[in-house]
Design a protein around this motif. Structure first.
Motif, PDB file in Angstrom:
ATOM      1  N   LEU A  49      36.498 -19.864 -24.576  1.00  0.00           N
ATOM      2  CA  LEU A  49      37.092 -19.913 -23.000  1.00  0.00           C
ATOM      3  C   LEU A  49      38.030 -18.402 -22.920  1.00  0.00           C
ATOM      4  N   GLY A  50      38.085 -17.977 -24.289  1.00  0.00           N
ATOM      5  CA  GLY A  50      38.515 -16.318 -23.818  1.00  0.00           C
ATOM      6  C   GLY A  50      38.370 -15.671 -22.673  1.00  0.00           C
ATOM      7  N   GLY A  51      39.018 -14.342 -22.144  1.00  0.00           N
ATOM      8  CA  GLY A  51      39.048 -13.921 -21.448  1.00  0.00           C
ATOM      9  C   GLY A  51      39.799 -14.094 -20.703  1.00  0.00           C
ATOM     10  N   THR A  52      40.341 -13.401 -19.815  1.00  0.00           N
ATOM     11  CA  THR A  52      41.750 -13.212 -18.617  1.00  0.00           C
ATOM     12  C   THR A  52      41.246 -12.898 -17.942  1.00  0.00           C
ATOM     13  N   TYR A  64      36.317  -9.258 -20.410  1.00  0.00           N
ATOM     14  CA  TYR A  64      36.264 -10.467 -19.421  1.00  0.00           C
ATOM     15  C   TYR A  64      35.982 -11.090 -20.056  1.00  0.00           C
ATOM     16  N   ALA A  65      35.913 -12.652 -19.371  1.00  0.00           N
ATOM     17  CA  ALA A  65      34.762 -13.746 -19.936  1.00  0.00           C
ATOM     18  C   ALA A  65      33.506 -13.034 -20.109  1.00  0.00           C
ATOM     19  N   ASP A  66      33.324 -14.768 -20.609  1.00  0.00           N
ATOM     20  CA  ASP A  66      31.738 -14.295 -20.983  1.00  0.00           C
ATOM     21  C   ASP A  66      31.236 -14.327 -20.564  1.00  0.00           C
TER      22      ASP A  66
END
Lengths: 113, 802, 140
Positions: A49-52, A64-66
């Motif tokens: 859920l990472g990514g800003t 970026y989000a995946d």
């Protein structure tokens, strides 16, 4: 956040399976709807859920989000719409033909193998 | 490529049968088929010169080299003898069938295809040097026999007989495969020649006796030995050419071939000698005893075949004694076995053909309805007479010679001293003699009850007359052989029998001419076998004449005490058992099946997770919990609970919509704008869809689900839910390989000229997915259309009918 | 049952065009910012569903005289055609091409074959979804 999502997904699957196992046709449809929601969130969570920032190229952004799970889910959402519509019609046609929505009465017998 | 490919020639020829049958209606398909066995017979006959010198020819075609499996055509005396029988009798049977089967009424294409498949399979059995390919061909003979017995598949008896033969022979075949595998383990090879070469090391191996018994089971089931013979009488439902070919001349002799071929390996064993000789003799006696009871011509012949196969089997058992004793008579037994095998093929083949002719011309095979046909069918009578007298063991027919040799061998067993034969050996000649008396009786019974006596022609279903010439050609040729072989036994011995004997007892000779047997019809007055024959004829004639008086004795055997009843009840039992078993878990309810699936998914996945130590949670990789996230999660869970608890359809649909909208909120939180947009719109459209269909949807009812039901559902649901949670956590925490996402991020501008990575993946990187996905969507749309429109069309049709 | 839908109908007439134009925009913007064939198609569907709710099936059919089933087919062919078009240029199946052009009025614009593919997706989504809704709604 992942832990929370995992639990939410678990609840979605739980509810979906519970509904799918019931004897009423409509509940089974509702169950498949919940199941697809659960699956979408599962794919998203497994990917991370990472990514800003959203996966749209912008100057100065690197985190970026995946995008891959998102693309897969997008496909899945549209498919699940098609499938839901299909089984909805299947269900109410069955209901109209057999005058029942009780799964126990719609069992196969030797004549209709 | 060598002659190994010829094994497949009949199968290849079978490919053309349907075309010939369809486009050349005017010509009986059998005429084309006839070329195949004739050509093969002529070709293989050329090998006689090789085998007469004790030589052999090998041709190999690799199949699965890594496992040591190949098609090997190994032709020595034994395989050549069988090959010539298969092709020679095959040619005669095809010729006979051309007149037996009507070209306009019968499905000739099926018949000849099955027959050609059988021919290939049989050639494969007798020529294969590799046990695995031997097994393959062995089962193929069972299958083609199944198809041929069931050729008239509209008859109940045909189907029953076909199934019975299949069950028993395939059972035996599987056992035999087990034996082969054990042999392969012991000898580290699947080649029979290598196994024979290594056989001395097998003795005392823990698998030796087991392998022996398994191989014998295969041979005994195929060759209809006691107690497995019960399939053979029922196999008589096959068309008569098939009975003559498969069930007397060739297929049932495959078991004998197997025993003969494996004698060099197993002959050292006491078990082998006792089993082969003992079962053979018992079968001989049993078969001849019950042949007299039969009233159907073909049934008499079937039991007589069983009995004769037992005779040859016991001779093969006696020939194994040659490995333990120097007495020349046991080498003699092998000669006798092979010699009788040839003789049996000739006289039994002709008798079957005559039985077929009688059936064909009179419309019945019931011996009680027949009689006095001699004057009407003189040629058939002559052939039947020759065949029967040979079977009874009278001169001047070939059966006499081999029966004399049989007596000699059995008498000799008396004097064999190992393995308790000294105590029990006396039984062998006694049983052999009694069985021969019965053989004599049924031979007379067969020929004289049919052809002589009171003329019952008026009561027959058809008015009888002599068979057409073409139909008589094949049996007459065989009958000629029956007489011919009597006069030239030693020539046949030199060409065919001695090379074959060398294959059964390879260690004992270096050249076929060393097989020191000279067949003679006349020995001297002092020879015991002569007196045995004379006594046999005397008693036989008396018993035949008084037959009506003592045949009632057969009724003593209660009906429920027969092997057939045992077979039937075993079949019934297994069928019912299987039915009950499958009914136990196949309830017909989708819910049950879903429960199995979900339970398995949950248990297998969790078990794997923990057994493989795959459940790893890496808390550090988790992102921070956001307030929006918690709030959305609460809304979502509340909506889910509402879906479950909803009492009305409307509430449930709206709650489902709420779940969807909160999912799209999650997409917003997780930086997935495309998903959020799509989910929002989809949810709106879906709710609209539900509402459109609302009227026609059934109400939410529980249908009287019990608490127990629901508890079961809840447990499985909880298990699945927990499993998914665990999978989600551990899948997130560990990645086997780095994701391809980075590649997409890096190249999206340069390679695809786009900015929105998700959309570029959809239309470009993974365009295939999207293409098929819209195809699915289109199919779903058409499906909906079809379901509704078709129903409308039907309604209209109904209205018109009114 | 006759209800008074005047407000809904009047608003719908305006809102339909707004949503429709927005969906067209989102479709074209798809390559660079959120959007694309799926979302665009679904938004269009949403607009038509709104029309259906405000008016009735027959009116909508008169206003939008398309055969949506055929539209689905056209969309599929378009997508497949774009994908297989690349074969004729001696590149693997599904290879897209793009280039930048300096068009009058639009200025610097990039043109994509992927856009044609996306148009196929758009047509299939609209066609299939409306087919379903029309048949379900029309089933009496």
């Amino acid at each position: 956040m992942e832990l929370l999502m995992a639990i939410v997904i678990g609840i979605l699957f739980m509810a979906a399976v519970y509904l799918i196992l019931s004897r009423s046709l409509l509940k089974i449809i509702l169950g498949t709807g919940l199941l697809s929601h659960g699956a979408h969130l599962l794919i998203l969570t497994m990917g991370g859920l990472g990514g800003t920032s959203p996966p749209v190229l912008a100057d100065g952004v690197t985190d970026y989000a995946d995008p891959l799970p998102q693309a897969l889910i997008l496909t899945a959402i549209v498919i699940s719409f098609g499938v839901t519509a299909f089984i909805l019609v299947l269900a109410y046609r069955t209901y109209a033909e057999h005058k029942t929505d009780d799964m126990n009465l719609m069992r196969g017998d030797d004549e209709h193998d | 490529m060598g002659f190994v490919l010829l094994i497949f020639l009949p199968i290849v020829a079978a490919l053309f049968i349907p075309l010939l049958f369809k486009y050349l209606k005017g010509i009986h398909t059998g005429w084309f088929v006839l070329f195949v066995p004739i050509a093969l017979f002529i070709y293989y006959a050329g090998f006689i010169t090789t085998t007469m010198d004790g030589g052999h020819k090998v041709s190999e075609l690799q199949w699965i080299p890594s496992l040591g499996i190949s098609f090997v055509s190994y032709i020595d005396g034994l395989s050549l003898l069988f090959t010539l029988l298969i092709t020679g009798i095959g040619a005669l049977v095809v010729l006979y069938s051309i007149f037996y089967l009507d070209k306009d009424r019968e499905k000739l294409n099926n018949f000849y295809i099955y027959l050609l498949i059988f021919m290939s399979a049989m050639l494969g059995v007798v020529q294969s040097d590799n046990v695995i390919s031997l097994y393959l061909f062995w089962e193929l003979t069972s299958i083609s026999s199944f198809l041929l017995i069931g050729y008239w598949n509209t008859r109940d008896r045909s189907r029953f007989g076909a199934l019975k033969s299949m069950m028993i022979t395939v059972f035996g075949g599987l056992m035999m495969l087990g034996g082969f595998v054990l042999l392969g383990i012991m000898g580290d090879s699947f080649s029979i020649r290598e196994l024979i070469a290594n056989s001395s090391s097998f003795i005392g191996h823990e698998f030796f006796t087991l392998a022996l018994i398994l191989v014998l089971l295969g041979a005994f089931t195929k060759s209809a030995q006691f107690p497995f013979y019960i399939w053979l009488p029922d196999a008589m439902e096959a068309p008569t050419p098939v009975s003559a070919y498969l069930h007397s001349a060739t297929m049932v002799k495959a078991g004998l071939y197997l025993v003969a071929r494996f004698t060099p390996i197993f002959a050292v064993s006491e078990v082998w000698i006792w089993l082969v000789t003992g079962i053979g003799l018992l079968t001989l006696f049993w078969g001849s005893l019950f042949a007299v009871k039969q009233t159907d011509l073909k049934a008499i012949l079937a039991f007589s075949t069983v009995s004769q196969l037992g005779l040859i089997m016991s001779l093969l058992g006696a020939s194994a004694v040659a490995y333990h004793s120097d007495d020349a008579i046991f080498k003699f037994a092998a000669f006798a076995a092979i010699f009788h095998l040839i003789n049996h093929a000739t006289f039994k083949g002709s008798l079957f053909m005559i039985a077929g002719i009688i059936d064909h011309e009179t419309g019945t095979r019931d011996i009680r309805k027949l009689g006095g046909l001699m004057s009407i069918m003189p040629v058939s009578f002559t052939v039947a007479f020759i065949g029967s007298m040979s079977m009874a063991g009278l001169p001047p027919f070939n059966g006499f010679l081999s029966k004399e040799m049989f007596f000699q061998s059995m008498l000799a067993l008396r004097n064999f001293e190992l393995f308790n034969f000294a105590t029990w050996g006396i039984l062998f000649p006694v049983i052999a003699w009694v069985a021969s008396v019965f053989t004599f009786i049924y031979s007379f019974y067969f020929v004289f009850k049919t052809f002589t006596g009171r003329n019952k022609v008026d009561k027959l279903p058809k008015k009888p007359h002599e068979a057409p010439v073409g139909m008589l050609v094949a049996p007459v040729i065989l009958a000629t052989l029956v007489v011919g072989i009597f006069f030239i036994p030693n020539l046949v011995g030199k060409w065919l029998v001695k090379p074959a004997v060398m294959a059964i007892q390879p260690g004992l000779y270096s050249h076929p001419s060393e097989v020191d047997v000279h067949v003679a019809a006349w020995h001297d007055f002092a020879s015991p076998e002569l007196w045995m024959t004379i006594a046999l004829v005397g008693l036989g004639v008396v018993l035949y004449l008084t037959m009506t008086k003592w045949r009632k004795l057969y009724d003593i055997q209660p009906h429920y005490l027969s092997l057939n009843v045992l077979y039937d009840s075993m079949m019934m039992l297994s069928e019912n058992g299987m039915n009950r078993l499958s009914r136990f878990y196949m309830t017909g309810l989708i819910r049950t099946y879903l429960m199995y699936m979900f339970a398995f998914i949950a248990s297998i996945t969790t078990a794997t997770l923990f057994l493989k130590n795959a459940f790893i949670v890496d808390m550090d990789s988790f992102t921070a919990v956001s307030v929006y996230g918690i709030m959305t999660a609460i809304i979502l869970v509340a909506a889910v609970v509402m879906v479950i608890l909803a009492k009305t359809r409307l509430a449930a649909i709206i709650a489902l919509g709420a779940v969807g909208y909160s999912v799209s909120l999650f997409f917003v939180i997780f930086k997935a704008p495309d998903l959020a947009l799509t989910q929002l719109v989809i949810e709106t459209v879906s709710v609209a869809l539900f509402l459109l269909a609302f009227q026609r949807l059934p109400a939410l009812k529980t249908h009287g689900e019990t608490k127990r039901n629901r508890l079961g559902n809840a447990i499985i649901a909880a298990a699945v839910g927990i499993t998914v949670t665990l999978v989600a956590l551990s899948a997130h925490s560990q990645k086997m390989i780095p994701s391809i996402s980075q590649y997409y991020k890096d190249t999206v501008a340069t390679e695809a000229g786009g900015g929105n990575i998700v959309n570029v993946i959809l239309v470009d990187y993974r365009g295939f997915d999207t293409l098929f996905e819209i195809a699915v969507l289109a199919v779903a749309g058409i499906g909906v259309l079809a379901m509704i429109r078709l129903q409308l069309a039907r309604k209209e049709a109904k209205d018109e009918n009114k | 049952m006759k209800t008074n839908d005047v407000i809904l109908q009047t608003t719908t007439k305006v809102v339909f065009f707004i949503i429709f134009l927005f969906s067209i925009h989102i479709f074209f913007a798809g390559h660079y910012s959120p959007g694309g064939g799926f979302v665009g198609g679904l938004l269009t569907t949403g607009a038509i569903v709104l029309l259906l709710l405000a008016f009735d099936l027959k009116t909508v059919q008169k206003a939008l005289p398309f055969n949506f089933t055929i539209m689905t087919g056209i969309g599929l062919l378009l997508a497949l055609g774009t994908a297989s078009g690349s074969i004729f240029f001696d590149v693997p199946f599904f290879t897209h091409a793009f280039s930048h052009f300096n068009l009058p009025l639009f200025g610097e614009t990039s043109l994509h074959t992927a856009m044609i593919f996306d148009a196929g997706v758009y047509l299939v989504v609209v066609g299939a979804a409306i087919t379903m809704i029309q048949t379900i709604g029309g089933d009496t």
